[in-house]
Design a protein around this motif. Structure first.
Motif, PDB file in Angstrom:
ATOM      1  N   ARG A 115       0.778  -1.165   0.037  1.00  0.00           N
ATOM      2  CA  ARG A 115       0.141  -0.014   0.040  1.00  0.00           C
ATOM      3  C   ARG A 115       0.914   1.210   0.027  1.00  0.00           C
ATOM      4  O   ARG A 115       0.267   2.277   0.418  1.00  0.00           O
ATOM      5  N   TRP A 116       2.112   1.172  -0.238  1.00  0.00           N
ATOM      6  CA  TRP A 116       3.001   2.287  -0.237  1.00  0.00           C
ATOM      7  C   TRP A 116       3.647   2.551  -1.633  1.00  0.00           C
ATOM      8  O   TRP A 116       3.866   1.563  -2.303  1.00  0.00           O
ATOM      9  N   HIS A 117       3.714   3.767  -2.266  1.00  0.00           N
ATOM     10  CA  HIS A 117       4.329   4.058  -3.305  1.00  0.00           C
ATOM     11  C   HIS A 117       5.547   3.588  -3.391  1.00  0.00           C
ATOM     12  O   HIS A 117       6.232   3.033  -4.472  1.00  0.00           O
ATOM     13  N   ARG A 118       6.477   3.694  -2.342  1.00  0.00           N
ATOM     14  CA  ARG A 118       7.818   3.567  -2.229  1.00  0.00           C
ATOM     15  C   ARG A 118       8.042   1.842  -2.262  1.00  0.00           C
ATOM     16  O   ARG A 118       9.357   1.762  -2.523  1.00  0.00           O
ATOM     17  N   SER A 119       6.899   1.101  -2.093  1.00  0.00           N
ATOM     18  CA  SER A 119       7.380  -0.145  -2.021  1.00  0.00           C
ATOM     19  C   SER A 119       8.054  -0.578  -3.344  1.00  0.00           C
ATOM     20  O   SER A 119       8.663  -1.817  -3.192  1.00  0.00           O
ATOM     21  N   LEU A 120       7.717  -0.293  -4.616  1.00  0.00           N
ATOM     22  CA  LEU A 120       8.101  -0.613  -5.638  1.00  0.00           C
ATOM     23  C   LEU A 120       9.854  -0.503  -5.543  1.00  0.00           C
ATOM     24  O   LEU A 120      10.595  -1.397  -6.125  1.00  0.00           O
ATOM     25  N   GLU A 121      10.231   0.684  -5.074  1.00  0.00           N
ATOM     26  CA  GLU A 121      11.575   0.761  -5.059  1.00  0.00           C
ATOM     27  C   GLU A 121      12.158   0.013  -3.875  1.00  0.00           C
ATOM     28  O   GLU A 121      13.454  -0.716  -4.155  1.00  0.00           O
ATOM     29  N   ASP A 122      11.467  -0.243  -2.835  1.00  0.00           N
ATOM     30  CA  ASP A 122      11.940  -1.138  -1.689  1.00  0.00           C
ATOM     31  C   ASP A 122      11.990  -2.572  -2.243  1.00  0.00           C
ATOM     32  O   ASP A 122      13.060  -3.360  -1.996  1.00  0.00           O
ATOM     33  N   ALA A 123      11.132  -3.059  -3.213  1.00  0.00           N
ATOM     34  CA  ALA A 123      11.158  -4.295  -3.788  1.00  0.00           C
ATOM     35  C   ALA A 123      12.639  -4.335  -4.599  1.00  0.00           C
ATOM     36  O   ALA A 123      13.119  -5.552  -4.686  1.00  0.00           O
ATOM     37  N   GLU A 124      12.712  -3.285  -5.277  1.00  0.00           N
ATOM     38  CA  GLU A 124      14.102  -3.299  -6.120  1.00  0.00           C
ATOM     39  C   GLU A 124      15.373  -3.459  -5.166  1.00  0.00           C
ATOM     40  O   GLU A 124      16.142  -4.210  -5.662  1.00  0.00           O
ATOM     41  N   ARG A 125      15.241  -2.882  -4.065  1.00  0.00           N
ATOM     42  CA  ARG A 125      16.310  -3.059  -3.348  1.00  0.00           C
ATOM     43  C   ARG A 125      16.561  -4.484  -2.501  1.00  0.00           C
ATOM     44  O   ARG A 125      17.470  -5.143  -2.410  1.00  0.00           O
ATOM     45  N   ALA A 126      15.544  -5.019  -2.334  1.00  0.00           N
ATOM     46  CA  ALA A 126      15.350  -6.223  -1.944  1.00  0.00           C
ATOM     47  C   ALA A 126      15.826  -7.079  -2.752  1.00  0.00           C
ATOM     48  O   ALA A 126      16.453  -8.109  -2.609  1.00  0.00           O
ATOM     49  N   ILE A 127      15.471  -7.172  -4.007  1.00  0.00           N
ATOM     50  CA  ILE A 127      16.077  -7.986  -5.274  1.00  0.00           C
ATOM     51  C   ILE A 127      17.488  -7.865  -5.379  1.00  0.00           C
ATOM     52  O   ILE A 127      18.466  -8.801  -5.392  1.00  0.00           O
ATOM     53  N   GLU A 128      18.074  -6.527  -5.031  1.00  0.00           N
ATOM     54  CA  GLU A 128      19.476  -6.165  -5.211  1.00  0.00           C
ATOM     55  C   GLU A 128      20.141  -6.825  -4.146  1.00  0.00           C
ATOM     56  O   GLU A 128      21.470  -7.515  -4.272  1.00  0.00           O
TER      57      GLU A 128
END
Length: 285
Positions: A138-151
């Motif tokens: 439910r956060w807009h930043r979550s897509l960026e957080d998902a990218e960091r988790a992938i990294e």
């Protein structure tokens, strides 16, 4: 009025819910984890500490979770709440060190959006081995957080999330959830599909399965799980129960119940009839 009635009602409610929530003590949660294991579930234990406990005391309880579950040969992950450790990396490090020694997982629980930066900073220090991160949809930043988790290469547990995005509090929960799933699909090391919403779980698992991403389902005790778990059987998905315990869990559970009429019905029904929640048997796919 609620403040006046709470001290009178709490003992009654605690008695009614003694077997309906995991309980106050670690032994309560471990006993439930053993029941879950016999029914075919793995577990995630979450300690809800009181406000009087400081970071060393909370970290000590996390160590007890790791050691006691290992002694009982339970496949149990630890849900770590970084704000309750006051973001002290030395406390995180000693818990993670023990978890790695025991070959156990540690997953950072989600909090409000700005706390994600602290989780990122901590993961940069711990490294990815045995680590996970709960990311709300439910956060807009979550897509960026998902990218960091992938990294990072860590496991990701996708949840709808308790705290709204301060810039978009009415963001569509299901749409946001699936956007995070789509971002992780084909790229994440492992995904936990943490939702009791059966149609949403089915869509999420289909996306992950099509991309060849390993995943499991995760359910919060004691909410009903059968409809969503039925969807998981089509994919052969393993199922994990999130088991919270501690003195702070019951007030939180009650505050959620006030916002969810069906939970109030369950509580009233079980108080009158003495009925208690039982871990359902997980039927293999």
């Amino acid at each position: 009025m609620r403040k006046l009635l709470a001290p009178l009602a709490m003992p009654i409610v605690k008695q009614a819910t003694r077997k309906y929530v995991a309980g106050d003590k670690l032994d309560d949660a471990l006993g439930l984890a053993e029941d879950a294991a016999q029914a075919g579930f793995t577990g995630t234990l979450c300690y809800w500490n009181s406000s009087e406990e400081g970071p060393p005391q909370v970290a000590d309880e996390y160590l007890r979770i790791l050691d006691h579950s290992a002694e009982r040969s339970l496949d149990v992950a630890l849900a770590m709440k970084l704000p309750e450790l006051w973001e002290r990396q030395e406390e995180v490090d000693r818990v993670v060190k023990r978890a790695r020694k025991n070959c156990q997982q540690v997953v950072f629980d989600a909090h409000d959006p700005h706390k994600s930066d602290d989780i990122i900073a901590s993961l940069e220090k711990t490294g990815p081995e045995g680590m996970g991160w709960a990311i709300p949809g439910r956060w807009h930043r979550s897509l960026e957080d998902a990218e960091r988790a992938i990294e990072f290469g860590v496991r990701v547990r996708v949840v709808k999330g308790q705290w709204a995005d301060p810039h978009d509090p009415d963001m569509d929960l299901r749409g946001g959830y699936l956007r995070v799933i789509e971002r992780l699909a084909g790229r994440a090391a492992f995904v936990g599909v943490a939702t009791h919403d059966a149609p949403l779980a089915a869509k999420a698992m289909q996306i992950l399965a099509d991309a060849g991403t390993p995943f499991e389902q995760e359910f919060v005790f004691p909410l009903p799980i059968e409809p969503a778990m039925k969807e998981g059987r089509r994919f052969g998905a393993n199922a994990r129960l999130y088991l919270p315990y501690g003195s702070a869990w019951l007030p939180y559970s009650l505050s959620r119940a006030v916002k969810n009429p069906i939970m109030l019905y369950w509580l009233a029904r079980d108080t009158i009839t003495g009925r208690t929640f039982k871990v359902p048997q997980r039927v293999p796919a």
